[in-house]
Design a protein around this motif. Structure first.
Motif, PDB file in Angstrom:
ATOM      1  N   HIS A 197       1.021  -1.289   0.010  1.00 21.73           N
ATOM      2  CA  HIS A 197       0.485   0.104   0.117  1.00 21.73           C
ATOM      3  C   HIS A 197       0.851   1.094  -0.183  1.00 21.73           C
ATOM      4  O   HIS A 197       1.150   2.173   1.488  1.00 21.73           O
ATOM      5  CB  HIS A 197      -0.751   0.067   1.431  1.00 21.73           C
ATOM      6  N   GLU A 199      -0.211   4.167  -0.569  1.00 24.06           N
ATOM      7  CA  GLU A 199      -0.606   5.088  -0.386  1.00 24.06           C
ATOM      8  C   GLU A 199      -0.655   5.668   0.598  1.00 24.06           C
ATOM      9  O   GLU A 199      -1.075   6.417   0.708  1.00 24.06           O
ATOM     10  CB  GLU A 199      -2.120   5.095  -1.479  1.00 24.06           C
ATOM     11  N   SER A 329      -9.153   4.723   0.090  1.00 24.25           N
ATOM     12  CA  SER A 329      -9.968   4.815  -1.981  1.00 24.25           C
ATOM     13  C   SER A 329     -11.267   5.334  -2.010  1.00 24.25           C
ATOM     14  O   SER A 329     -11.590   5.727  -2.830  1.00 24.25           O
ATOM     15  CB  SER A 329     -10.400   3.238  -2.172  1.00 24.25           C
TER      16      SER A 329
END
Length: 331
Positions: A197, A199, A329
């Protein structure tokens, strides 16, 4: 190892003296699963906040007093005969991630104010108290019963790291290599989650709580924030700029906007998730409005994260990382 509990029991009530000298707990079977060649590792010396502690022989009757100590011993293959249940799990005093690791349930000991008579009656040859109040009087009383592994040198009360806890307990049990393996596994799991991940990297996070007494934001030095920083997040600078505290910065309801970050994580304590979400000023926080918030509503997940033991942290990662990815998200 020659037990030292008699020196304490001599000054206690006759009831506990009888229990220690010949009661039911004295004849309980060993709960150590050490290998036959474990003797070779002993004696071992563990450095603690209160000095060096020597364990002369493989422990067979371990009492786990500190936060997460029982789960740490279980992960290392040793079943405590007594254990403190800090998060009120009930039953064997451990979470579902540790289910099935006992062949016989431990006797549950108190946490903040344990019964030293009860501990002595269990006739331990090792006491684990690596994550607790760090009170010297508590240590003195426990160490009169049996060798006691207290907090590591320089550790603040209740702030022993998972790495230090596993290292110290593994050393006391004569299985330091197994402890190193468990630590490496945890580090690998965090690294894998962070790599999966990207992000998460560099995003700000606030870890907060809504308890029966009000709101608070955890300091970056606490394990609840460290869990997130190991995934790539950085602590909320607005929280970081507040005066230094050991655990949590009090936050008034009128100041809840200070909690805003790229991700907001909230522990309801003596409150429900529904009560937290129904707070108008909480709902007005930009991160909350954008859906970048986790308010724990599953007690098992919350307790796994809070326990932060070598067993519970794996359960917490499996549950929390997908929640984080889902919330981010939603932007």
């Amino acid at each position: 190892m020659k037990p030292r509990w008699l020196s304490l029991v001599a000054g206690l009530s006759a009831l506990f003296l009888l229990a220690a000298c010949g009661g039911g707990s004295a004849t309980a079977p060993s709960t150590s699963s050490q290998q036959p060649d474990a003797d070779a590792a002993f004696p071992v010396t563990v450095v603690t906040k209160f000095g060096d502690v020597t364990v002369d022989a493989p422990p067979t009757r371990v009492v786990a007093m500190g936060w997460g100590d029982a789960e740490t011993a279980l992960a290392l293959g040793v079943q405590p005969v007594g254990a403190a249940d800090w998060l009120d799990f009930g039953g064997e005093g451990v979470g579902p991630w540790a289910a099935g690791r006992y062949t016989a349930p431990p006797e549950i000991i108190g946490t903040l104010e344990p019964s030293y008579e009860q501990v002595a009656a269990l006739r331990p040859d090792l006491i684990l108290d690596t994550k607790s109040s760090g009170d010297e009087q508590r240590y003195d009383l426990l160490s009169r019963i049996a060798p006691t592994i207290a907090l590591p040198p320089g550790a603040e009360n209740y702030k022993t790291t998972l790495t230090d806890q596993v290292t110290m307990v593994a050393a006391a049990l004569g299985v330091p290599e197994r402890g190193a393996e468990l630590i490496a596994d945890v580090e690998g799991r965090f690294a894998a989650a962070a790599a999966a991940h990207p992000e998460f990297a560099g995003r700000t996070v606030t870890v907060a709580a809504r308890s029966g007494t009000g709101w608070g934001a955890y300091a970056s030095s606490t394990e609840r924030v460290e869990f997130m920083t190991r995934l790539g997040f950085v602590p909320n600078p607005r929280i970081e700029s507040l005066p230094e505290v050991r655990f949590s910065h009090p936050v008034s309801e009128e100041q809840l906007s200070v909690l805003d970050a790229d991700l907001l994580v909230v522990f309801p304590i003596q409150r429900t998730a529904a009560e937290v979400n129904a707070t108008p000023l909480f709902a007005a926080i930009p991160a909350v409005r954008a859906g970048r918030v986790i308010v724990f509503d599953d007690p098992d997940v919350q307790k796994a994260y809070s326990t932060n033991s070598v067993l519970s942290i794996q359960f917490a990662l499996d549950a929390v990382v997908p929640l984080i990815a889902e919330r981010l998200s939603s932007e």
